[in-house]
Design a protein around this motif. Sequence first.
Motif: not given
Length: 513
Positions: A80, A83, A234, A242, A244, A246-247, A250-251
Amino acid sequence: MNAAVATSVFGVFMVVTVALGLLAMRGRSRGSGDGGGLAEWSVGGRSLGTVFIWVLMAGEGYTSFSYLGAAGWGYNYGAPVLYVVAYMSCGYALGYVVGPMLWAYARKHGLVGITDMVAHRFGRPWLGALVAVLATVFLLPYIQLQITGMGVVVSTISYGAISLNQAYFIAFAVTTGFVVVSGLRGSAWVSVLKDILVIATLGFLALYVPIHYFDGYGPFLDRLVTEKSQWLTFPGHGDSGLGQAWFITTSFLNSLTVVIFPTTVAGYLGAKNADVLRRNAMWLPAYNVLLFVPMLLGMAALFVVPGLVGAESNLALFKLVVDSLPAWAVGVIGVAAALSSIVPMAVFMLVIGTMWGRSVLSLVPRWERRQKGVAQSVVVASGVIALVLTYTAPNTLVRLSLISYEGMAQLLPMVLLGLIWRRLTLLGAMSGLVVGVGLVCGFVFTENDPVWGVNAGIVALGANLVVALAVTYAGPRERDDRPDSEVLARDEIGVAEDGADAELSLAPAGTGH
């Protein structure tokens, strides 16, 4: 003996850092607290070239998190943490378009930050002050975290001879004195020294640690895949949540937010022309390669210093260093990590000072002509607040840091949409902002971030945008007396041919700032 050697190396470099800041301002017009003096101090007189902008913006993005947090996340979770590389690279790509647009708008209207831009766009000086207060709340945790990070580094490289509380004060004193004197230009100069040390030390560690502890990358990676495979997929190690979704969210959110982050905008506005920013956007992703080193070394520490828990995991990289390298080398690596705190912390403090000097305290008539002096006073005040809270209530600001990026993201409709869409009303922008910030705070402080597996900030931003559009379309149109020549066309955003300065023809709606 080791403590004396390492701290001596650190002390010499801190003196060099302050000297560089003083040298950067030599021969420059310091002004007398007027707008011109503020522009020179806060955005380097809008005269920084490609190299200085590159090292400054790389320095602002490469903080103590890169030495401590990235290694700690790699140690605790694994995959994670990537990111950070993803959002910064995507943010630089967006900055290729957004940077010249914001630079041109600020250049044309004599503005020095996002608070100025918002106040000018909507014709409400008080709105700039409101945004300054909100942005300060979201930036203060970053100052506190840099004080904490540098304090941990100083205490560690001194082999415990300097206590954490003493190290916190050293971090505050060096950075505050440095930024008050030298402003953005001094930060750019010190960024050159920082980048040389960061590239050299991380390049060395990338080779040294795998060879010293594992006899090479082959055995290290084989052991990582065999024994710690959970760290390579992940959602990473443990029940982090955290995954996929979320990744990705967030990115995406952070890549949008970073282009209007006040510290990023300070870098944009320091450029001498728009083409500098375009070249900078193309080269900055190369710096992200360095981020893989502490992430990888954090996972290497799983085998060398197992069992680190909580905040101890942030020392994963330095535990590899202190136990195996000579004291002078520990000192040099500590200097690189300390400068990775000083440069971004200086920019954070400078931006807060500029926002308050320009947008908040300038509402008081007798202070309007003393903007630079007021801004420098606010820099000291913000540093003192962060330092005091570091000692007395560290958990308060650490908790606030969870909403920093997600909260700052809620300014996106007001700042970016407001600049490119003439129709957005003040009521619409404010309504969306209130809803977005409220949702972010609600999700974070009830420990519902991630929510439904995605970043809570993206959910809040979606609601923010929906409300802003709905209120704008449902409410009355704001009076706009601008001539057609002052309306922004899509194909005019940030256009600069043959290196000429880009111009953004967008005047404020209503009364000017």
